[in-house]
Write a protein that holds these residues in place. Structure first.
Motif, PDB file in Angstrom:
ATOM      1  N   GLY A 170     -33.451  79.182 -81.557  1.00  0.00           N
ATOM      2  CA  GLY A 170     -32.160  79.591 -82.102  1.00  0.00           C
ATOM      3  C   GLY A 170     -31.676  80.865 -81.462  1.00  0.00           C
ATOM      4  O   GLY A 170     -31.920  81.146 -80.298  1.00  0.00           O
ATOM      5  N   ALA A 171     -30.944  81.659 -82.247  1.00  0.00           N
ATOM      6  CA  ALA A 171     -30.429  82.920 -81.732  1.00  0.00           C
ATOM      7  C   ALA A 171     -31.577  83.865 -81.447  1.00  0.00           C
ATOM      8  O   ALA A 171     -32.658  83.770 -82.025  1.00  0.00           O
ATOM      9  CB  ALA A 171     -29.475  83.540 -82.750  1.00  0.00           C
ATOM     10  N   THR A 172     -31.357  84.795 -80.547  1.00  0.00           N
ATOM     11  CA  THR A 172     -32.380  85.761 -80.196  1.00  0.00           C
ATOM     12  C   THR A 172     -32.760  86.592 -81.403  1.00  0.00           C
ATOM     13  O   THR A 172     -31.913  87.229 -82.021  1.00  0.00           O
ATOM     14  CB  THR A 172     -31.863  86.705 -79.094  1.00  0.00           C
ATOM     15  N   PRO A 173     -34.034  86.582 -81.839  1.00  0.00           N
ATOM     16  CA  PRO A 173     -34.419  87.374 -83.012  1.00  0.00           C
ATOM     17  C   PRO A 173     -34.310  88.850 -82.709  1.00  0.00           C
ATOM     18  O   PRO A 173     -34.696  89.311 -81.646  1.00  0.00           O
ATOM     19  CB  PRO A 173     -35.881  86.949 -83.252  1.00  0.00           C
ATOM     20  N   GLN A 174     -33.772  89.587 -83.660  1.00  0.00           N
ATOM     21  CA  GLN A 174     -33.594  91.019 -83.496  1.00  0.00           C
ATOM     22  C   GLN A 174     -34.383  91.748 -84.581  1.00  0.00           C
ATOM     23  O   GLN A 174     -34.617  91.221 -85.668  1.00  0.00           O
ATOM     24  CB  GLN A 174     -32.107  91.400 -83.586  1.00  0.00           C
ATOM     25  N   PRO A 175     -34.800  92.977 -84.308  1.00  0.00           N
ATOM     26  CA  PRO A 175     -35.514  93.743 -85.323  1.00  0.00           C
ATOM     27  C   PRO A 175     -34.682  93.906 -86.586  1.00  0.00           C
ATOM     28  O   PRO A 175     -33.479  94.142 -86.519  1.00  0.00           O
ATOM     29  CB  PRO A 175     -35.740  95.096 -84.624  1.00  0.00           C
ATOM     30  N   ALA A 225     -26.195  96.054 -67.655  1.00  0.00           N
ATOM     31  CA  ALA A 225     -24.751  95.898 -67.464  1.00  0.00           C
ATOM     32  C   ALA A 225     -24.262  94.660 -68.203  1.00  0.00           C
ATOM     33  O   ALA A 225     -25.018  93.718 -68.454  1.00  0.00           O
ATOM     34  CB  ALA A 225     -24.426  95.794 -65.975  1.00  0.00           C
ATOM     35  N   SER A 226     -22.981  94.650 -68.536  1.00  0.00           N
ATOM     36  CA  SER A 226     -22.416  93.505 -69.245  1.00  0.00           C
ATOM     37  C   SER A 226     -22.203  92.339 -68.284  1.00  0.00           C
ATOM     38  O   SER A 226     -22.158  92.504 -67.059  1.00  0.00           O
ATOM     39  CB  SER A 226     -21.080  93.888 -69.878  1.00  0.00           C
ATOM     40  N   GLN A 227     -22.044  91.139 -68.868  1.00  0.00           N
ATOM     41  CA  GLN A 227     -21.775  89.964 -68.037  1.00  0.00           C
ATOM     42  C   GLN A 227     -20.478  90.146 -67.256  1.00  0.00           C
ATOM     43  O   GLN A 227     -20.388  89.761 -66.080  1.00  0.00           O
ATOM     44  CB  GLN A 227     -21.703  88.715 -68.908  1.00  0.00           C
ATOM     45  N   PHE A 234     -30.498  87.957 -72.471  1.00  0.00           N
ATOM     46  CA  PHE A 234     -31.940  88.021 -72.197  1.00  0.00           C
ATOM     47  C   PHE A 234     -32.676  88.007 -73.525  1.00  0.00           C
ATOM     48  O   PHE A 234     -32.452  88.860 -74.383  1.00  0.00           O
ATOM     49  CB  PHE A 234     -32.228  89.297 -71.410  1.00  0.00           C
ATOM     50  N   ALA A 235     -33.570  87.036 -73.713  1.00  0.00           N
ATOM     51  CA  ALA A 235     -34.184  86.816 -75.017  1.00  0.00           C
ATOM     52  C   ALA A 235     -35.018  88.009 -75.509  1.00  0.00           C
ATOM     53  O   ALA A 235     -35.089  88.253 -76.705  1.00  0.00           O
ATOM     54  CB  ALA A 235     -35.047  85.555 -74.972  1.00  0.00           C
ATOM     55  N   ALA A 236     -35.637  88.731 -74.576  1.00  0.00           N
ATOM     56  CA  ALA A 236     -36.577  89.752 -74.993  1.00  0.00           C
ATOM     57  C   ALA A 236     -35.928  91.090 -75.339  1.00  0.00           C
ATOM     58  O   ALA A 236     -36.585  91.976 -75.890  1.00  0.00           O
ATOM     59  CB  ALA A 236     -37.622  89.968 -73.891  1.00  0.00           C
ATOM     60  N   ASP A 237     -34.627  91.266 -75.016  1.00  0.00           N
ATOM     61  CA  ASP A 237     -33.988  92.562 -75.235  1.00  0.00           C
ATOM     62  C   ASP A 237     -32.485  92.350 -75.319  1.00  0.00           C
ATOM     63  O   ASP A 237     -31.862  91.899 -74.359  1.00  0.00           O
ATOM     64  CB  ASP A 237     -34.332  93.517 -74.090  1.00  0.00           C
ATOM     65  N   SER A 238     -31.876  92.678 -76.457  1.00  0.00           N
ATOM     66  CA  SER A 238     -30.455  92.418 -76.662  1.00  0.00           C
ATOM     67  C   SER A 238     -29.568  93.306 -75.796  1.00  0.00           C
ATOM     68  O   SER A 238     -28.366  93.057 -75.703  1.00  0.00           O
ATOM     69  CB  SER A 238     -30.094  92.658 -78.133  1.00  0.00           C
ATOM     70  N   ARG A 239     -30.127  94.335 -75.153  1.00  0.00           N
ATOM     71  CA  ARG A 239     -29.316  95.169 -74.254  1.00  0.00           C
ATOM     72  C   ARG A 239     -28.926  94.442 -72.994  1.00  0.00           C
ATOM     73  O   ARG A 239     -28.099  94.940 -72.236  1.00  0.00           O
ATOM     74  CB  ARG A 239     -30.070  96.458 -73.904  1.00  0.00           C
ATOM     75  N   ARG A 246     -43.340  87.382 -87.744  1.00  0.00           N
ATOM     76  CA  ARG A 246     -43.933  88.625 -87.309  1.00  0.00           C
ATOM     77  C   ARG A 246     -43.178  89.772 -87.956  1.00  0.00           C
ATOM     78  O   ARG A 246     -42.014  89.642 -88.318  1.00  0.00           O
ATOM     79  CB  ARG A 246     -43.893  88.746 -85.784  1.00  0.00           C
ATOM     80  N   GLN A 247     -43.824  90.903 -88.092  1.00  0.00           N
ATOM     81  CA  GLN A 247     -43.212  92.028 -88.788  1.00  0.00           C
ATOM     82  C   GLN A 247     -42.076  92.647 -87.980  1.00  0.00           C
ATOM     83  O   GLN A 247     -41.069  93.042 -88.520  1.00  0.00           O
ATOM     84  CB  GLN A 247     -44.270  93.085 -89.102  1.00  0.00           C
ATOM     85  N   GLN A 248     -42.217  92.721 -86.678  1.00  0.00           N
ATOM     86  CA  GLN A 248     -41.174  93.280 -85.843  1.00  0.00           C
ATOM     87  C   GLN A 248     -41.391  92.839 -84.395  1.00  0.00           C
ATOM     88  O   GLN A 248     -42.497  92.489 -84.012  1.00  0.00           O
ATOM     89  CB  GLN A 248     -41.145  94.806 -85.919  1.00  0.00           C
ATOM     90  N   LEU A 249     -40.327  92.825 -83.636  1.00  0.00           N
ATOM     91  CA  LEU A 249     -40.442  92.476 -82.219  1.00  0.00           C
ATOM     92  C   LEU A 249     -40.987  93.658 -81.431  1.00  0.00           C
ATOM     93  O   LEU A 249     -40.587  94.794 -81.664  1.00  0.00           O
ATOM     94  CB  LEU A 249     -39.070  92.091 -81.665  1.00  0.00           C
ATOM     95  N   PRO A 250     -41.903  93.400 -80.505  1.00  0.00           N
ATOM     96  CA  PRO A 250     -42.374  94.505 -79.669  1.00  0.00           C
ATOM     97  C   PRO A 250     -41.256  94.979 -78.759  1.00  0.00           C
ATOM     98  O   PRO A 250     -40.440  94.174 -78.299  1.00  0.00           O
ATOM     99  CB  PRO A 250     -43.516  93.866 -78.865  1.00  0.00           C
TER     100      PRO A 250
END
Length: 290
Positions: free
Chosen positions: A86-91, A235-237, A285-290, A183-187
């Motif tokens: 689904g959507a990228t999980p965020q803290p 940078a943005s798309q 990018f799935a691992a980092d919303s930045r 999980r409690q939080q994303l690394p």
């Protein structure tokens, strides 16, 4: 493009490894475990979370124990978080709030019994509660059994059986997914050192300034070389698209909007002679919303 390539690469390398190396004797167990660990890491490099390896034992946190073939030797097991569909999980705002994060488990066994005998065992064992056999596929090289858990709809898996090597031993790979894990939080994302461009990559194709190359590949065929480069940037798309539109325009290249793939934006491009042609895909990018 990256995920099918990784999946096929993992399947091919694991098949070759399990069919030839697992019968090498106990002295090779640690070496085999290390190879399998590296293959799993390589195939899941774009997913979130760290892969953990457990030599000679079941993985920590296994939500349910799949059937074990009698007297089979457990070589190695691994555990890693899976990318969410689904959507990228965020803290969460509250660090104590659990975050949905599926878990994947891999277990590798070795036995001297015949491949057909192993297959017969799992076909029966996976049709006994709480397990349910969903499908089976056999080829000359591999048997694959897909199963689910009737007590927990979030748990499913695949058992692959291969035979080979000088002593014709049989290897068993168990893949188990717990889709309901939390999980409690994303690394926090820690980018590795940027990789170099693949050998022979066209110098007229720039990589966005300051981007981190996470994977690369090339394929040589008669009269045609193909390249794949994955990179991440904060940078943005829109900024990245504007950069490549301007760069290609300065070179006199043709740029066309390609058909989008899901949430990814796409540009198709080629030079004046169409000697160089390709596409640019941009997405979150799935691992980092930045």
């Amino acid at each position: 493009m990256r995920l099918p390539l990784a999946a096929l690469l993992l399947a091919g390398l694991l098949g070759a490894l399990l069919a030839s190396a697992c019968g090498g004797g106990s002295a090779d167990n640690q070496h085999i475990a290390s190879i399998i660990h590296r293959l799993l890491v390589a195939a899941s490099a774009s997913d979130t979370g760290k892969l953990e390896s457990f030599t000679g034992r079941l993985p920590d946190g296994l939500p349910a124990k799949p059937p074990e073939y009698p007297d089979a030797r457990l070589i190695v097991s691994s555990r890693r978080p899976a990318a969410s569909s689904g959507a990228t999980p965020q803290p969460a705002a509250n660090p104590s709030t659990p975050i949905p994060q599926p878990e994947l488990y891999f277990i590798v066994y070795d036995t001297g019994d015949d491949r057909q005998k192993v297959l017969d065992f799992f076909e029966q064992a996976l049709d006994q509660k709480p397990w349910q056999l969903e499908s089976a596929l056999s080829t000359a090289e591999l048997d694959s059994l897909q199963f689910s858990n009737s007590d927990d709809a979030d748990i499913s898996g695949v058992i692959s059986i291969a035979r080979g090597g000088d002593d014709e031993r049989t290897s068993i790979l168990v893949s188990l997914q717990d889709a309901g894990a939390f999980r409690q939080q994303l690394p926090p994302f820690q980018p590795a050192k940027s990789l170099p461009l693949p050998t022979g990559f066209p110098p007229d194709l720039p990589i966005y300034k300051g981007a981190n190359i996470t994977s690369n590949a090339f394929l040589r065929q008669p009269g045609n070389d193909s390249y794949l480069v994955d990179f991440v940037t904060t940078a943005s798309q829109d900024e990245v698209i504007a950069f490549y539109r301007q760069t290609f325009a300065e070179r006199g290249w043709t740029v066309l909007p390609g058909a989008p793939l899901g949430v990814q934006q796409r540009l198709d491009f080629h030079d004046a002679q169409s000697d160089i042609q390709g596409d640019l895909l941009l997405g979150p990018f799935a691992a980092d919303s930045r």
